[in-house]
Design an enzyme around this catalytic site. Structure first.
Site, PDB file in Angstrom:
ATOM      1  N   ARG A  54     -35.252  72.426   9.459  1.00 29.85           N
ATOM      2  CA  ARG A  54     -35.633  71.070   8.734  1.00 29.85           C
ATOM      3  C   ARG A  54     -34.533  70.122   8.046  1.00 29.85           C
ATOM      4  O   ARG A  54     -33.753  70.976   7.151  1.00 29.85           O
ATOM      5  CB  ARG A  54     -36.739  71.527   7.629  1.00 29.85           C
ATOM      6  CG  ARG A  54     -37.432  70.265   7.029  1.00 29.85           C
ATOM      7  CD  ARG A  54     -38.353  69.425   7.786  1.00 29.85           C
ATOM      8  NE  ARG A  54     -38.311  67.873   7.210  1.00 29.85           N
ATOM      9  CZ  ARG A  54     -39.519  67.532   6.466  1.00 29.85           C
ATOM     10  NH1 ARG A  54     -40.309  68.597   6.024  1.00 29.85           N
ATOM     11  NH2 ARG A  54     -39.828  66.486   5.920  1.00 29.85           N
TER      12      ARG A  54
ATOM     13  N   GLU B 224     -41.260  71.604  17.864  1.00 28.48           N
ATOM     14  CA  GLU B 224     -40.204  72.403  18.448  1.00 28.48           C
ATOM     15  C   GLU B 224     -40.410  73.622  18.374  1.00 28.48           C
ATOM     16  O   GLU B 224     -40.222  74.528  19.523  1.00 28.48           O
ATOM     17  CB  GLU B 224     -38.968  72.205  17.814  1.00 28.48           C
ATOM     18  CG  GLU B 224     -38.554  70.773  17.735  1.00 28.48           C
ATOM     19  CD  GLU B 224     -37.312  70.290  16.874  1.00 28.48           C
ATOM     20  OE1 GLU B 224     -37.030  69.159  16.608  1.00 28.48           O
ATOM     21  OE2 GLU B 224     -36.804  71.173  16.192  1.00 28.48           O
TER      22      GLU B 224
ATOM     23  N   ASP C  75     -33.518  70.426   4.178  1.00 29.92           N
ATOM     24  CA  ASP C  75     -33.483  71.633   3.553  1.00 29.92           C
ATOM     25  C   ASP C  75     -32.050  72.452   4.106  1.00 29.92           C
ATOM     26  O   ASP C  75     -31.235  73.039   3.226  1.00 29.92           O
ATOM     27  CB  ASP C  75     -34.609  72.777   3.885  1.00 29.92           C
ATOM     28  CG  ASP C  75     -35.859  72.221   3.120  1.00 29.92           C
ATOM     29  OD1 ASP C  75     -35.651  71.786   2.075  1.00 29.92           O
ATOM     30  OD2 ASP C  75     -37.134  72.788   3.723  1.00 29.92           O
ATOM     31  N   THR C  76     -31.844  72.151   5.431  1.00 33.22           N
ATOM     32  CA  THR C  76     -30.750  73.162   5.997  1.00 33.22           C
ATOM     33  C   THR C  76     -29.797  72.146   6.652  1.00 33.22           C
ATOM     34  O   THR C  76     -28.694  72.922   7.057  1.00 33.22           O
ATOM     35  CB  THR C  76     -31.259  74.080   6.644  1.00 33.22           C
ATOM     36  OG1 THR C  76     -32.177  73.542   7.727  1.00 33.22           O
ATOM     37  CG2 THR C  76     -32.225  75.123   6.070  1.00 33.22           C
TER      38      THR C  76
ATOM     39  N   GLY D  27     -30.618  55.344  21.255  1.00 33.26           N
ATOM     40  CA  GLY D  27     -31.044  54.848  22.328  1.00 33.26           C
ATOM     41  C   GLY D  27     -31.866  56.179  23.225  1.00 33.26           C
ATOM     42  O   GLY D  27     -32.561  55.877  24.036  1.00 33.26           O
TER      43      GLY D  27
END
Length: 222
Positions: free
Chosen positions: A45, A112, A48-49, A78
């Site tokens: 994220r 993901e 946060d990181t 793109g």
């Protein structure tokens, strides 16, 4: 550079890796291999990181001639977002999931993670300022029941995987990045050895040449 020489000197895994690739004919291998999109997918994220562990891990792995995928480092203007990310996950061998307080607020992070789990990649969790028991999908992130089940399943899989923990108030960022990198490299060594053994066994049974699984040199020669 001196730091990486010291790491290579003291790490049995990296010594083994250096010997493995120094004995390989890189020219012949290159002709038989289709390079994957990336070796390691960094699931994180950003708020946060990205400025800490994610970018440091990307830079660290890149120094070893690996191809880590980090959105702001790898993607170009793109590029189709889902297309590029999904392709990278399908092509990678290892996924590093960096869980953090705002991680589950992101649909992209959960998508993901689910795809990494569904494609049965080796997953290395890093729990940054959050405990596994605190990870859950908020109701406002996804309304589709199928997606909700998918994300919850992926989180449960991650919770039941041994990983690293990092406390930004007490922990040493350099240590967790080094530890994560060592685990990634060892995992890639193990996966490549498994692929080569499968290739050898299959070739010996069929006596038919088959292309090697996608692979590449993990370490630069200094």
């Amino acid at each position: 550079m001196q730091m990486f020489r010291e790491i290579m000197h003291r790490s049995p895994a990296l010594k083994f890796q250096s010997r493995l690739f120094s004995n390989r004919s890189k020219t012949q291998l290159a002709k038989r291999v289709i390079k994957p999109t990336c070796d390691v997918f960094l699931n994180h994220r950003g708020i946060d990181t990205k400025r800490t562990i994610a970018t440091l891990l990307y830079d660290y792995l890149s120094r070893f001639n690996l191809r880590p995928f980090l959105d702001n480092k790898t993607m170009k203007p793109g590029d189709k977002l889902f297309e590029k990310i999904d392709s990278a996950i399908h092509g990678c061998k290892v996924g590093v999931a960096m869980f953090s307080p705002n991680y589950c607020q992101s649909y992209f992070c959960l998508h993901e993670l689910a795809l990494i789990m569904e494609t049965k990649k080796k997953v290395i969790p890093i729990f940054c300022d959050i405990k596994p028991s605190q990870l859950r999908v908020p109701r406002n992130v996804v309304s589709d029941k199928k997606e909700l089940r998918r994300f919850n399943w992926a989180l449960e899989e991650a919770k039941n995987t041994v990983g690293l923990t990092f406390d930004s108030y007490k922990g040493n960022l350099s240590e967790v990045v080094t530890s994560a990198s060592e685990i990634v490299i060892k995992s890639l060594i193990e996966l490549e050895n498994e692929e080569r053994l499968m290739y050898k066994n299959f070739s010996s049974r069929t006596k038919t040449p088959v292309p090697l699984m996608p692979t590449k040199s993990i370490l630069k020669e200094y």
